[in-house]
Design a protein around this motif. Structure first.
Motif, PDB file in Angstrom:
ATOM      1  N   PRO A   6       5.443   3.855  12.790  1.00 51.12           N
ATOM      2  CA  PRO A   6       4.629   2.818  13.195  1.00 51.12           C
ATOM      3  C   PRO A   6       3.956   2.726  14.059  1.00 51.12           C
ATOM      4  CG  PRO A   6       7.027   2.917  13.661  1.00 51.12           C
ATOM      5  CD  PRO A   6       6.813   3.935  12.975  1.00 51.12           C
ATOM      6  N   ALA A   7       2.775   2.086  14.049  1.00 52.61           N
ATOM      7  CA  ALA A   7       1.905   1.838  15.201  1.00 52.61           C
ATOM      8  C   ALA A   7       2.275   0.918  16.066  1.00 52.61           C
ATOM      9  CB  ALA A   7       0.271   1.503  14.652  1.00 52.61           C
ATOM     10  N   LYS A   8       1.937   1.340  17.597  1.00 50.41           N
ATOM     11  CA  LYS A   8       2.294   0.486  18.797  1.00 50.41           C
ATOM     12  C   LYS A   8       1.762  -1.310  18.509  1.00 50.41           C
ATOM     13  CE  LYS A   8       3.761   0.058  22.702  1.00 50.41           C
ATOM     14  NZ  LYS A   8       3.768  -1.646  23.045  1.00 50.41           N
ATOM     15  N   GLY A   9       2.834  -2.030  18.589  1.00 46.87           N
ATOM     16  CA  GLY A   9       2.461  -3.453  18.490  1.00 46.87           C
ATOM     17  C   GLY A   9       2.564  -3.778  17.046  1.00 46.87           C
ATOM     18  N   ARG A  10       2.456  -2.910  16.096  1.00 47.32           N
ATOM     19  CA  ARG A  10       2.393  -3.295  14.672  1.00 47.32           C
ATOM     20  C   ARG A  10       3.630  -3.705  13.911  1.00 47.32           C
ATOM     21  NH1 ARG A  10      -0.945  -5.700  16.138  1.00 47.32           N
ATOM     22  NH2 ARG A  10      -0.926  -6.846  14.042  1.00 47.32           N
ATOM     23  N   PRO A  11       3.668  -4.530  12.798  1.00 51.10           N
ATOM     24  CA  PRO A  11       5.043  -4.790  12.340  1.00 51.10           C
ATOM     25  C   PRO A  11       5.592  -3.614  11.462  1.00 51.10           C
ATOM     26  CG  PRO A  11       3.212  -6.063  11.108  1.00 51.10           C
ATOM     27  CD  PRO A  11       2.545  -5.407  12.305  1.00 51.10           C
ATOM     28  N   PHE A  12       6.823  -3.428  11.155  1.00 56.08           N
ATOM     29  CA  PHE A  12       7.270  -2.231  10.306  1.00 56.08           C
ATOM     30  C   PHE A  12       8.601  -2.449   9.554  1.00 56.08           C
ATOM     31  CE2 PHE A  12       9.335  -1.156  14.072  1.00 56.08           C
ATOM     32  CZ  PHE A  12      10.578  -0.541  13.816  1.00 56.08           C
ATOM     33  N   ALA A  13       9.197  -3.678  10.200  1.00 55.06           N
ATOM     34  CA  ALA A  13      10.709  -3.913   9.491  1.00 55.06           C
ATOM     35  C   ALA A  13      11.031  -5.426   9.714  1.00 55.06           C
ATOM     36  CB  ALA A  13      11.716  -3.121  10.241  1.00 55.06           C
ATOM     37  N   VAL A  14      11.906  -5.721   8.962  1.00 56.97           N
ATOM     38  CA  VAL A  14      12.430  -7.195   8.828  1.00 56.97           C
ATOM     39  C   VAL A  14      13.844  -7.213   9.314  1.00 56.97           C
ATOM     40  CG1 VAL A  14      12.909  -9.289   7.653  1.00 56.97           C
ATOM     41  CG2 VAL A  14      10.705  -8.192   7.187  1.00 56.97           C
ATOM     42  N   LEU A  15      14.351  -7.879  10.286  1.00 57.68           N
ATOM     43  CA  LEU A  15      15.663  -7.815  10.630  1.00 57.68           C
ATOM     44  C   LEU A  15      16.242  -9.225  10.044  1.00 57.68           C
ATOM     45  CD1 LEU A  15      15.542  -7.123  14.526  1.00 57.68           C
ATOM     46  CD2 LEU A  15      15.909  -5.568  12.521  1.00 57.68           C
ATOM     47  N   ARG A  16      17.352  -9.053   9.304  1.00 58.83           N
ATOM     48  CA  ARG A  16      18.128 -10.245   8.754  1.00 58.83           C
ATOM     49  C   ARG A  16      19.639 -10.171   9.390  1.00 58.83           C
ATOM     50  NH1 ARG A  16      18.370 -10.340   3.164  1.00 58.83           N
ATOM     51  NH2 ARG A  16      17.909  -7.907   2.972  1.00 58.83           N
ATOM     52  N   VAL A  17      20.379 -11.373   9.177  1.00 58.37           N
ATOM     53  CA  VAL A  17      21.873 -11.320   9.817  1.00 58.37           C
ATOM     54  C   VAL A  17      22.365 -12.351   8.788  1.00 58.37           C
ATOM     55  CG1 VAL A  17      23.526 -11.952  11.332  1.00 58.37           C
ATOM     56  CG2 VAL A  17      21.265 -10.689  12.175  1.00 58.37           C
TER      57      VAL A  17
ATOM     58  N   ALA B  57       0.928  -1.240  -0.225  1.00 57.73           N
ATOM     59  CA  ALA B  57      -0.257   0.094   0.067  1.00 57.73           C
ATOM     60  C   ALA B  57       0.846   1.233   0.201  1.00 57.73           C
ATOM     61  CB  ALA B  57      -0.855   0.134   1.144  1.00 57.73           C
ATOM     62  N   GLN B  58       1.804   1.177   0.583  1.00 58.93           N
ATOM     63  CA  GLN B  58       2.913   2.111   0.551  1.00 58.93           C
ATOM     64  C   GLN B  58       3.598   2.597  -0.707  1.00 58.93           C
ATOM     65  OE1 GLN B  58       5.336   1.862   3.862  1.00 58.93           O
ATOM     66  NE2 GLN B  58       4.080   1.991   5.453  1.00 58.93           N
ATOM     67  N   SER B  59       3.725   1.533  -1.490  1.00 59.90           N
ATOM     68  CA  SER B  59       4.312   1.889  -3.015  1.00 59.90           C
ATOM     69  C   SER B  59       3.210   1.739  -3.954  1.00 59.90           C
ATOM     70  CB  SER B  59       5.180   0.678  -3.021  1.00 59.90           C
ATOM     71  OG  SER B  59       6.063   0.948  -4.516  1.00 59.90           O
ATOM     72  N   VAL B  60       2.936   3.218  -4.446  1.00 64.22           N
ATOM     73  CA  VAL B  60       1.828   3.293  -5.485  1.00 64.22           C
ATOM     74  C   VAL B  60       2.407   3.298  -6.922  1.00 64.22           C
ATOM     75  CG1 VAL B  60      -0.045   4.615  -6.066  1.00 64.22           C
ATOM     76  CG2 VAL B  60       0.662   4.399  -3.712  1.00 64.22           C
ATOM     77  N   VAL B  61       2.091   2.643  -7.708  1.00 65.40           N
ATOM     78  CA  VAL B  61       2.876   2.807  -9.045  1.00 65.40           C
ATOM     79  C   VAL B  61       1.721   3.583  -9.815  1.00 65.40           C
ATOM     80  CG1 VAL B  61       3.105   1.383 -11.241  1.00 65.40           C
ATOM     81  CG2 VAL B  61       3.466   0.417  -9.118  1.00 65.40           C
ATOM     82  N   ALA B  62       2.655   4.718 -10.398  1.00 64.54           N
ATOM     83  CA  ALA B  62       1.957   5.943 -11.222  1.00 64.54           C
ATOM     84  C   ALA B  62       2.504   5.625 -12.712  1.00 64.54           C
ATOM     85  CB  ALA B  62       2.538   7.159 -10.809  1.00 64.54           C
ATOM     86  N   VAL B  63       1.485   5.548 -13.688  1.00 62.35           N
ATOM     87  CA  VAL B  63       1.585   5.286 -14.982  1.00 62.35           C
ATOM     88  C   VAL B  63       1.660   6.636 -15.715  1.00 62.35           C
ATOM     89  CG1 VAL B  63       0.897   3.983 -17.126  1.00 62.35           C
ATOM     90  CG2 VAL B  63       0.666   2.995 -14.807  1.00 62.35           C
ATOM     91  N   LYS B  64       2.707   6.980 -16.440  1.00 64.32           N
ATOM     92  CA  LYS B  64       2.891   7.963 -17.459  1.00 64.32           C
ATOM     93  C   LYS B  64       3.339   7.554 -18.810  1.00 64.32           C
ATOM     94  CE  LYS B  64       4.303  11.288 -13.838  1.00 64.32           C
ATOM     95  NZ  LYS B  64       5.420  12.498 -13.694  1.00 64.32           N
ATOM     96  N   PRO B  65       2.870   8.487 -19.860  1.00 61.64           N
ATOM     97  CA  PRO B  65       3.127   8.031 -21.160  1.00 61.64           C
ATOM     98  C   PRO B  65       4.503   7.433 -21.288  1.00 61.64           C
ATOM     99  CG  PRO B  65       2.225  10.090 -20.886  1.00 61.64           C
ATOM    100  CD  PRO B  65       2.477   9.830 -19.767  1.00 61.64           C
ATOM    101  N   GLY B  66       4.525   6.227 -22.001  1.00 57.05           N
ATOM    102  CA  GLY B  66       5.512   5.494 -22.236  1.00 57.05           C
ATOM    103  C   GLY B  66       6.392   4.604 -21.033  1.00 57.05           C
ATOM    104  N   ARG B  67       5.886   5.027 -19.977  1.00 54.36           N
ATOM    105  CA  ARG B  67       6.834   4.289 -18.774  1.00 54.36           C
ATOM    106  C   ARG B  67       5.923   4.288 -17.362  1.00 54.36           C
ATOM    107  NH1 ARG B  67       9.837   7.598 -15.116  1.00 54.36           N
ATOM    108  NH2 ARG B  67       9.354   9.833 -15.704  1.00 54.36           N
ATOM    109  N   ALA B  68       6.407   3.545 -16.732  1.00 64.31           N
ATOM    110  CA  ALA B  68       5.644   3.371 -15.340  1.00 64.31           C
ATOM    111  C   ALA B  68       6.704   3.485 -14.148  1.00 64.31           C
ATOM    112  CB  ALA B  68       5.117   2.180 -15.135  1.00 64.31           C
TER     113      ALA B  68
ATOM    114  N   PRO C 242       5.130   7.254  -0.859  1.00 63.73           N
ATOM    115  CA  PRO C 242       5.013   8.448   0.144  1.00 63.73           C
ATOM    116  C   PRO C 242       5.662   8.181   1.162  1.00 63.73           C
ATOM    117  CG  PRO C 242       3.215   6.637   0.013  1.00 63.73           C
ATOM    118  CD  PRO C 242       4.409   6.229  -1.201  1.00 63.73           C
ATOM    119  N   PRO C 243       6.026   9.136   1.913  1.00 62.68           N
ATOM    120  CA  PRO C 243       6.621   9.057   3.222  1.00 62.68           C
ATOM    121  C   PRO C 243       5.913   7.883   4.147  1.00 62.68           C
ATOM    122  CG  PRO C 243       6.343  11.169   2.885  1.00 62.68           C
ATOM    123  CD  PRO C 243       5.551  10.737   1.790  1.00 62.68           C
ATOM    124  N   ALA C 244       6.792   7.293   4.724  1.00 65.29           N
ATOM    125  CA  ALA C 244       6.172   6.163   5.579  1.00 65.29           C
ATOM    126  C   ALA C 244       5.470   6.793   7.047  1.00 65.29           C
ATOM    127  CB  ALA C 244       7.164   5.086   5.910  1.00 65.29           C
TER     128      ALA C 244
END
Length: 219
Positions: free
Chosen positions: A72-83, A51-62, A67-69
């Motif tokens: 994060p709401a309390k208790g909700r997910p917002f990132a993924v950690l990897r090692v 939902a945060q990444s909106v694809v806008a279509v313009k002539p000849g390309r997309a 938008p700014p994120a």
């Protein structure tokens, strides 16, 4: 005397069984809870990021318009950690908050600390021995190891600079400049905290890292 000895023996056996059941619950019961929570959080995060990444279509390309994120709401997910040191299968969805309920779901981000990639100190905490033990192997990290933090559009690459064992009351590690309360941050850093030693909450193991790069996130 034989009757007393028999009663004591039966009580000890009963106590041993209760203790074994408690240990089993702390290990397998809490692991199962967190495993199910992580699946739900991952699905929720996929929807939020889409939902945060909106694809806008313009002539000849997309092209993607991001938008700014929102905060994060309390208790909700917002990132993924990897090692990478822990292998490709090691990844945890992190939530905002570090209450017992938050950390039962997975690693938690300390409210009020920097967001991943921002100047300041982004602080995450996690269990070391129960609830799937996301931070069980943090003591194995050495300077130079990478810690990756995926957000909606970017992957922030942090490199470990060191670690420290502190008392639970030492809140200086949460400061914008870890260990230097009151000093203004000039770079982006990451701090991971967990209990130490294993199976004890007497101390905290704290791992420090600094941002080395931010790159577009790949799905």
């Amino acid at each position: 005397m034989r009757t007393v000895a028999r009663v004591i023996a039966e009580l000890l056996v009963t106590f041993g069984l209760v203790l074994a059941l408690l240990v089993a619950h702390l290990k397998w019961g809490t692991d199962d809870y967190t495993r199910r929570a992580q699946r739900g959080l991952s699905d929720e995060l996929d929807k939020v990021w889409s939902a945060q990444s909106v694809v806008a279509v313009k002539p000849g390309r997309a092209h993607a318009v991001t938008p700014p994120a929102p905060a994060p709401a309390k208790g909700r997910p917002f990132a993924v950690l990897r090692v990478p040191r822990f292998g490709a299968s090691w990844h945890f969805t992190a939530v905002e908050g570090v209450t017992d309920a938050d950390l039962a779901k997975g690693p938690g981000h300390y409210p009020g600390t920097a967001q991943p990639g921002q100047v300041g100190n982004a602080v995450f905490s996690g269990h070391r021995t129960t609830y799937l033990a996301p931070f069980n192997r943090m003591g194995e990290l050495v300077p130079g190891d990478e810690i990756l933090v995926d957000t909606a559009t970017l992957t922030h690459v942090y490199r470990v600079t060191g670690h420290r064992i502190v008392l639970p009351t030492d809140l200086s590690v949460l400061a914008p400049v870890p260990g230097r309360p009151g000093e203004r941050a000039r770079r982006a850093s990451l701090t991971l905290t967990t209990c130490h030693p294993k199976y004890s909450a007497a101390y905290r193991l704290v791992v420090f890292a600094e941002l080395s790069a931010s790159r577009p996130r790949t799905t």
